[in-house]
Design a protein around this motif. Sequence first.
Motif, PDB file in Angstrom:
ATOM      1  N   ALA A  55      13.568  27.912   7.116  1.00  0.00           N
ATOM      2  CA  ALA A  55      14.914  27.857   7.961  1.00  0.00           C
ATOM      3  C   ALA A  55      15.336  29.524   7.870  1.00  0.00           C
ATOM      4  O   ALA A  55      15.064  30.129   7.069  1.00  0.00           O
ATOM      5  N   PRO A  56      16.014  29.841   9.017  1.00  0.00           N
ATOM      6  CA  PRO A  56      16.385  31.044   9.191  1.00  0.00           C
ATOM      7  C   PRO A  56      17.226  31.459   7.947  1.00  0.00           C
ATOM      8  O   PRO A  56      18.086  30.765   7.419  1.00  0.00           O
ATOM      9  N   GLY A  57      16.931  32.554   7.317  1.00  0.00           N
ATOM     10  CA  GLY A  57      17.609  33.173   6.119  1.00  0.00           C
ATOM     11  C   GLY A  57      17.288  32.703   4.895  1.00  0.00           C
ATOM     12  O   GLY A  57      17.918  32.917   3.890  1.00  0.00           O
ATOM     13  N   LYS A  58      16.444  31.619   4.784  1.00  0.00           N
ATOM     14  CA  LYS A  58      16.260  30.872   3.742  1.00  0.00           C
ATOM     15  C   LYS A  58      14.487  30.952   3.332  1.00  0.00           C
ATOM     16  O   LYS A  58      13.803  31.510   4.062  1.00  0.00           O
ATOM     17  N   GLU A  59      14.379  30.812   1.937  1.00  0.00           N
ATOM     18  CA  GLU A  59      13.172  30.985   1.421  1.00  0.00           C
ATOM     19  C   GLU A  59      12.030  29.790   2.100  1.00  0.00           C
ATOM     20  O   GLU A  59      12.669  28.701   2.181  1.00  0.00           O
ATOM     21  N   ARG A  60      10.735  30.020   1.909  1.00  0.00           N
ATOM     22  CA  ARG A  60       9.948  28.855   2.340  1.00  0.00           C
ATOM     23  C   ARG A  60       9.936  27.832   1.335  1.00  0.00           C
ATOM     24  O   ARG A  60       9.838  28.168   0.089  1.00  0.00           O
ATOM     25  N   GLU A  61      10.019  26.669   1.612  1.00  0.00           N
ATOM     26  CA  GLU A  61       9.931  25.720   0.614  1.00  0.00           C
ATOM     27  C   GLU A  61       8.845  24.521   1.109  1.00  0.00           C
ATOM     28  O   GLU A  61       8.556  24.194   2.248  1.00  0.00           O
ATOM     29  N   LEU A  62       8.447  23.683  -0.023  1.00  0.00           N
ATOM     30  CA  LEU A  62       7.449  22.668  -0.039  1.00  0.00           C
ATOM     31  C   LEU A  62       8.072  21.621   0.478  1.00  0.00           C
ATOM     32  O   LEU A  62       9.237  21.313   0.004  1.00  0.00           O
ATOM     33  N   VAL A  63       7.550  20.894   1.563  1.00  0.00           N
ATOM     34  CA  VAL A  63       8.045  19.573   2.185  1.00  0.00           C
ATOM     35  C   VAL A  63       7.270  18.506   1.531  1.00  0.00           C
ATOM     36  O   VAL A  63       7.818  17.633   1.131  1.00  0.00           O
ATOM     37  N   ALA A  64       5.982  18.612   1.929  1.00  0.00           N
ATOM     38  CA  ALA A  64       5.308  17.530   1.540  1.00  0.00           C
ATOM     39  C   ALA A  64       3.776  17.950   1.038  1.00  0.00           C
ATOM     40  O   ALA A  64       3.415  19.105   1.807  1.00  0.00           O
ATOM     41  N   VAL A  65       3.066  17.260   0.270  1.00  0.00           N
ATOM     42  CA  VAL A  65       1.701  17.633   0.055  1.00  0.00           C
ATOM     43  C   VAL A  65       0.959  16.232  -0.323  1.00  0.00           C
ATOM     44  O   VAL A  65       1.327  15.316  -0.724  1.00  0.00           O
TER      45      VAL A  65
ATOM     46  N   THR B 161      -9.316  13.678  -5.326  1.00  0.00           N
ATOM     47  CA  THR B 161      -8.139  13.615  -6.487  1.00  0.00           C
ATOM     48  C   THR B 161      -7.147  12.261  -6.001  1.00  0.00           C
ATOM     49  O   THR B 161      -6.080  12.025  -6.649  1.00  0.00           O
ATOM     50  N   GLY B 162      -7.657  11.480  -5.048  1.00  0.00           N
ATOM     51  CA  GLY B 162      -6.890  10.311  -4.541  1.00  0.00           C
ATOM     52  C   GLY B 162      -6.016  10.341  -3.491  1.00  0.00           C
ATOM     53  O   GLY B 162      -5.290   9.331  -3.280  1.00  0.00           O
ATOM     54  N   GLY B 163      -5.894  11.583  -2.842  1.00  0.00           N
ATOM     55  CA  GLY B 163      -4.937  11.791  -1.799  1.00  0.00           C
ATOM     56  C   GLY B 163      -3.500  11.326  -2.015  1.00  0.00           C
ATOM     57  O   GLY B 163      -2.773  10.666  -1.244  1.00  0.00           O
ATOM     58  N   ARG B 164      -3.091  11.791  -3.392  1.00  0.00           N
ATOM     59  CA  ARG B 164      -1.675  11.363  -3.578  1.00  0.00           C
ATOM     60  C   ARG B 164      -0.691  12.274  -2.961  1.00  0.00           C
ATOM     61  O   ARG B 164      -1.304  13.458  -2.601  1.00  0.00           O
ATOM     62  N   THR B 165       0.549  11.576  -2.702  1.00  0.00           N
ATOM     63  CA  THR B 165       1.383  12.281  -1.967  1.00  0.00           C
ATOM     64  C   THR B 165       2.712  12.706  -2.798  1.00  0.00           C
ATOM     65  O   THR B 165       2.867  11.954  -3.749  1.00  0.00           O
ATOM     66  N   ARG B 166       3.297  13.780  -2.278  1.00  0.00           N
ATOM     67  CA  ARG B 166       4.658  14.269  -2.923  1.00  0.00           C
ATOM     68  C   ARG B 166       5.520  14.806  -1.775  1.00  0.00           C
ATOM     69  O   ARG B 166       5.038  15.613  -1.212  1.00  0.00           O
ATOM     70  N   TYR B 167       6.880  14.567  -2.143  1.00  0.00           N
ATOM     71  CA  TYR B 167       7.752  15.142  -1.228  1.00  0.00           C
ATOM     72  C   TYR B 167       8.987  15.804  -1.518  1.00  0.00           C
ATOM     73  O   TYR B 167       9.440  15.467  -2.853  1.00  0.00           O
ATOM     74  N   ALA B 168       9.449  16.662  -1.051  1.00  0.00           N
ATOM     75  CA  ALA B 168      10.872  17.294  -1.314  1.00  0.00           C
ATOM     76  C   ALA B 168      11.977  16.040  -1.398  1.00  0.00           C
ATOM     77  O   ALA B 168      11.640  15.280  -0.381  1.00  0.00           O
ATOM     78  N   ASP B 169      12.762  16.274  -2.243  1.00  0.00           N
ATOM     79  CA  ASP B 169      13.916  15.169  -2.529  1.00  0.00           C
ATOM     80  C   ASP B 169      14.647  15.114  -1.079  1.00  0.00           C
ATOM     81  O   ASP B 169      15.003  14.062  -0.706  1.00  0.00           O
ATOM     82  N   SER B 170      14.779  16.099  -0.314  1.00  0.00           N
ATOM     83  CA  SER B 170      15.356  16.039   0.794  1.00  0.00           C
ATOM     84  C   SER B 170      14.733  15.473   1.872  1.00  0.00           C
ATOM     85  O   SER B 170      15.541  15.072   3.068  1.00  0.00           O
ATOM     86  N   VAL B 171      13.522  14.983   1.759  1.00  0.00           N
ATOM     87  CA  VAL B 171      12.933  14.595   3.044  1.00  0.00           C
ATOM     88  C   VAL B 171      12.285  13.110   2.727  1.00  0.00           C
ATOM     89  O   VAL B 171      11.597  12.500   3.492  1.00  0.00           O
ATOM     90  N   LYS B 172      12.325  12.822   1.448  1.00  0.00           N
ATOM     91  CA  LYS B 172      11.885  11.516   0.824  1.00  0.00           C
ATOM     92  C   LYS B 172      12.470  10.354   1.740  1.00  0.00           C
ATOM     93  O   LYS B 172      13.710  10.262   2.124  1.00  0.00           O
ATOM     94  N   GLY B 173      11.767   9.395   1.983  1.00  0.00           N
ATOM     95  CA  GLY B 173      12.217   8.305   3.049  1.00  0.00           C
ATOM     96  C   GLY B 173      12.254   8.599   4.421  1.00  0.00           C
ATOM     97  O   GLY B 173      12.439   7.625   5.082  1.00  0.00           O
TER      98      GLY B 173
ATOM     99  N   ILE C 174      11.053  11.250  10.929  1.00  0.00           N
ATOM    100  CA  ILE C 174      12.222  10.448  11.478  1.00  0.00           C
ATOM    101  C   ILE C 174      13.648  10.625  11.029  1.00  0.00           C
ATOM    102  O   ILE C 174      13.528  11.587   9.898  1.00  0.00           O
ATOM    103  N   SER C 175      14.601  10.386  11.504  1.00  0.00           N
ATOM    104  CA  SER C 175      15.734  10.410  11.205  1.00  0.00           C
ATOM    105  C   SER C 175      16.361  12.019  10.780  1.00  0.00           C
ATOM    106  O   SER C 175      16.799  12.360   9.878  1.00  0.00           O
ATOM    107  N   LEU C 176      15.770  12.795  11.968  1.00  0.00           N
ATOM    108  CA  LEU C 176      15.726  14.153  11.422  1.00  0.00           C
ATOM    109  C   LEU C 176      17.447  14.721  11.751  1.00  0.00           C
ATOM    110  O   LEU C 176      18.422  14.064  12.429  1.00  0.00           O
ATOM    111  N   LYS C 177      17.659  15.746  10.843  1.00  0.00           N
ATOM    112  CA  LYS C 177      19.029  16.227  10.695  1.00  0.00           C
ATOM    113  C   LYS C 177      18.989  17.782  11.113  1.00  0.00           C
ATOM    114  O   LYS C 177      17.722  18.536  11.267  1.00  0.00           O
ATOM    115  N   SER C 178      20.055  18.185  11.413  1.00  0.00           N
ATOM    116  CA  SER C 178      20.231  19.444  11.836  1.00  0.00           C
ATOM    117  C   SER C 178      19.683  20.613  10.857  1.00  0.00           C
ATOM    118  O   SER C 178      19.106  21.599  10.991  1.00  0.00           O
TER     119      SER C 178
END
Length: 120
Positions: free
Chosen positions: A40-50, A56-68, A86-90
């Motif tokens: 985001a503008p003025g912020k560091e790059r962050e991991l959203v999902a992997v 290795t099983g195609g396992r997924t992991r999400y940032a807390d801010s986007v879980k669900g 979905i349910s996108l926020k500003s």
Amino acid sequence: QVQLVETGGGLVQPGGSLRLSCAASGFTFSNAAMSWYRQAPGKERELVAVITSTSTGGRTRYADSVKGRFTIWRDNAANRVYLQMISLKSEDTAVYYCNALEIEAGGDYWGKGTLVTVSL
């Protein structure tokens, strides 16, 4: 030559949905862990999902801010990884980047990003 090309960004209203796609080429896609990051503008790059490699099983992991709200999945036959949002926020407004990490081969690749703007 390695390429990661993100598509699907755009302007969406709060509460709306978008699907991002990343087309990969030039490396063994199924062997790579694929991730979505955002900056985001003025912020560091962050991991959203992997999603890990197929072996290795195609396992997924999400940032807390986007879980669900966000879902990552891969299509190895098409060499693509997707991010359904979905349910996108500003606060989801950012440039979203696709990353491929080939641990054994030592590859760490980035796309150029796609802009997601969540606004009225």
